[in-house]
Design a protein around this motif. Structure first.
Motif, PDB file in Angstrom:
ATOM      1  N   PHE A 260       0.836  -1.197   0.000  1.00 49.37           N
ATOM      2  CA  PHE A 260       0.000   0.000   0.000  1.00 49.37           C
ATOM      3  C   PHE A 260       0.875   1.254   0.000  1.00 49.37           C
ATOM      4  O   PHE A 260       0.639   2.189  -0.757  1.00 49.37           O
ATOM      5  CB  PHE A 260      -0.929   0.002   1.222  1.00 49.37           C
ATOM      6  CG  PHE A 260      -1.780   1.232   1.317  1.00 49.37           C
ATOM      7  CD1 PHE A 260      -2.865   1.400   0.466  1.00 49.37           C
ATOM      8  CD2 PHE A 260      -1.481   2.229   2.234  1.00 49.37           C
ATOM      9  CE1 PHE A 260      -3.649   2.543   0.540  1.00 49.37           C
ATOM     10  CE2 PHE A 260      -2.264   3.377   2.313  1.00 49.37           C
ATOM     11  CZ  PHE A 260      -3.349   3.536   1.469  1.00 49.37           C
ATOM     12  N   GLY A 261       1.895   1.267   0.853  1.00 50.21           N
ATOM     13  CA  GLY A 261       2.816   2.406   0.898  1.00 50.21           C
ATOM     14  C   GLY A 261       3.510   2.619  -0.431  1.00 50.21           C
ATOM     15  O   GLY A 261       3.684   3.751  -0.886  1.00 50.21           O
ATOM     16  N   SER A 262       3.892   1.536  -1.068  1.00 49.94           N
ATOM     17  CA  SER A 262       4.551   1.623  -2.371  1.00 49.94           C
ATOM     18  C   SER A 262       3.610   2.183  -3.425  1.00 49.94           C
ATOM     19  O   SER A 262       3.995   3.038  -4.228  1.00 49.94           O
ATOM     20  CB  SER A 262       5.044   0.235  -2.790  1.00 49.94           C
ATOM     21  OG  SER A 262       5.662   0.290  -4.048  1.00 49.94           O
ATOM     22  N   SER A 263       2.343   1.726  -3.412  1.00 49.96           N
ATOM     23  CA  SER A 263       1.389   2.244  -4.389  1.00 49.96           C
ATOM     24  C   SER A 263       1.087   3.717  -4.105  1.00 49.96           C
ATOM     25  O   SER A 263       0.928   4.520  -5.038  1.00 49.96           O
ATOM     26  CB  SER A 263       0.103   1.413  -4.410  1.00 49.96           C
ATOM     27  OG  SER A 263      -0.596   1.541  -3.189  1.00 49.96           O
ATOM     28  N   GLN A 264       1.031   4.096  -2.815  1.00 51.59           N
ATOM     29  CA  GLN A 264       0.835   5.504  -2.464  1.00 51.59           C
ATOM     30  C   GLN A 264       2.014   6.343  -2.951  1.00 51.59           C
ATOM     31  O   GLN A 264       1.840   7.436  -3.473  1.00 51.59           O
ATOM     32  CB  GLN A 264       0.682   5.665  -0.942  1.00 51.59           C
ATOM     33  CG  GLN A 264      -0.639   5.192  -0.403  1.00 51.59           C
ATOM     34  CD  GLN A 264      -1.795   6.031  -0.919  1.00 51.59           C
ATOM     35  OE1 GLN A 264      -2.517   5.584  -1.793  1.00 51.59           O
ATOM     36  NE2 GLN A 264      -1.933   7.236  -0.418  1.00 51.59           N
ATOM     37  N   GLN A 265       3.210   5.797  -2.771  1.00 45.92           N
ATOM     38  CA  GLN A 265       4.403   6.519  -3.227  1.00 45.92           C
ATOM     39  C   GLN A 265       4.382   6.676  -4.740  1.00 45.92           C
ATOM     40  O   GLN A 265       4.708   7.740  -5.260  1.00 45.92           O
ATOM     41  CB  GLN A 265       5.670   5.780  -2.785  1.00 45.92           C
ATOM     42  CG  GLN A 265       6.940   6.535  -3.096  1.00 45.92           C
ATOM     43  CD  GLN A 265       8.178   5.824  -2.579  1.00 45.92           C
ATOM     44  OE1 GLN A 265       8.098   4.709  -2.085  1.00 45.92           O
ATOM     45  NE2 GLN A 265       9.312   6.481  -2.705  1.00 45.92           N
ATOM     46  N   ASP A 266       3.971   5.620  -5.443  1.00 41.69           N
ATOM     47  CA  ASP A 266       3.859   5.711  -6.909  1.00 41.69           C
ATOM     48  C   ASP A 266       2.846   6.781  -7.301  1.00 41.69           C
ATOM     49  O   ASP A 266       3.085   7.570  -8.230  1.00 41.69           O
ATOM     50  CB  ASP A 266       3.458   4.354  -7.500  1.00 41.69           C
ATOM     51  CG  ASP A 266       4.559   3.309  -7.400  1.00 41.69           C
ATOM     52  OD1 ASP A 266       5.722   3.686  -7.116  1.00 41.69           O
ATOM     53  OD2 ASP A 266       4.255   2.114  -7.593  1.00 41.69           O
TER      54      ASP A 266
ATOM     55  N   ASN B  27       1.914   9.385  -5.487  1.00 39.51           N
ATOM     56  CA  ASN B  27       2.479  10.694  -5.149  1.00 39.51           C
ATOM     57  C   ASN B  27       3.514  11.124  -6.188  1.00 39.51           C
ATOM     58  O   ASN B  27       3.576  12.299  -6.571  1.00 39.51           O
ATOM     59  CB  ASN B  27       3.102  10.674  -3.757  1.00 39.51           C
ATOM     60  CG  ASN B  27       2.069  10.553  -2.654  1.00 39.51           C
ATOM     61  OD1 ASN B  27       0.894  10.814  -2.871  1.00 39.51           O
ATOM     62  ND2 ASN B  27       2.520  10.155  -1.471  1.00 39.51           N
ATOM     63  N   THR B  28       4.332  10.181  -6.634  1.00 37.43           N
ATOM     64  CA  THR B  28       5.335  10.488  -7.663  1.00 37.43           C
ATOM     65  C   THR B  28       4.656  10.929  -8.951  1.00 37.43           C
ATOM     66  O   THR B  28       5.088  11.898  -9.593  1.00 37.43           O
ATOM     67  CB  THR B  28       6.233   9.253  -7.917  1.00 37.43           C
ATOM     68  OG1 THR B  28       6.881   8.894  -6.693  1.00 37.43           O
ATOM     69  CG2 THR B  28       7.276   9.523  -8.976  1.00 37.43           C
ATOM     70  N   ALA B  29       3.594  10.242  -9.342  1.00 36.87           N
ATOM     71  CA  ALA B  29       2.858  10.611 -10.550  1.00 36.87           C
ATOM     72  C   ALA B  29       2.240  11.995 -10.402  1.00 36.87           C
ATOM     73  O   ALA B  29       2.284  12.821 -11.340  1.00 36.87           O
ATOM     74  CB  ALA B  29       1.777   9.570 -10.848  1.00 36.87           C
ATOM     75  N   THR B  30       1.683  12.284  -9.220  1.00 42.29           N
ATOM     76  CA  THR B  30       1.091  13.606  -8.970  1.00 42.29           C
ATOM     77  C   THR B  30       2.168  14.695  -9.056  1.00 42.29           C
ATOM     78  O   THR B  30       1.949  15.743  -9.682  1.00 42.29           O
ATOM     79  CB  THR B  30       0.404  13.636  -7.598  1.00 42.29           C
ATOM     80  OG1 THR B  30      -0.613  12.645  -7.568  1.00 42.29           O
ATOM     81  CG2 THR B  30      -0.200  14.999  -7.309  1.00 42.29           C
TER      82      THR B  30
END
Length: 104
Positions: A74-80, A82-85
């Motif tokens: 979940f943290g990794s997908s959130q980081q992805d 956030n990176t896209a944003t």
């Protein structure tokens, strides 16, 4: 003749006594064997209990590790996300800078 009769009666009683003694010994051997088996079963029950506790502990650890893995995913997908944003924001700012430069 009386002596033979007495000898025969004595012999019969001795045979009966020997049979009774053998039966009692067989019973004692069976009881001793049953006690030994009961002791072994008790030991096995204790071992099964210890193994069950170890399995339960291992299952709890596995469940904890699985929960941690999900949190990391979940943290990794959130980081992805956030990176896209942030990437979108950088592209947007770059476009605004380019538009502002053209306007000047």
């Amino acid at each position: 003749r009386e002596v033979r009769c007495l000898e025969s009666a004595f012999s019969d009683r001795m045979d009966k006594f020997e049979r009774e003694v053998r039966e009692r010994l067989d019973g004692l051997e069976a009881a001793t064997a049953a006690d030994a088996v009961a002791g072994q079963l008790s030991e096995l029950h204790g071992e099964v209990s210890r193994l069950s506790e170890q399995v339960a502990s291992q299952e709890a650890r596995s469940a904890g590790l699985e929960a941690l893995r999900r949190e990391v995913e979940f943290g990794s997908s959130q980081q992805d996300a956030n990176t896209a944003t942030l990437h979108d924001m950088v592209v947007d700012v770059a476009q605004q800078v380019t538009a502002a430069e053209r306007a000047l």
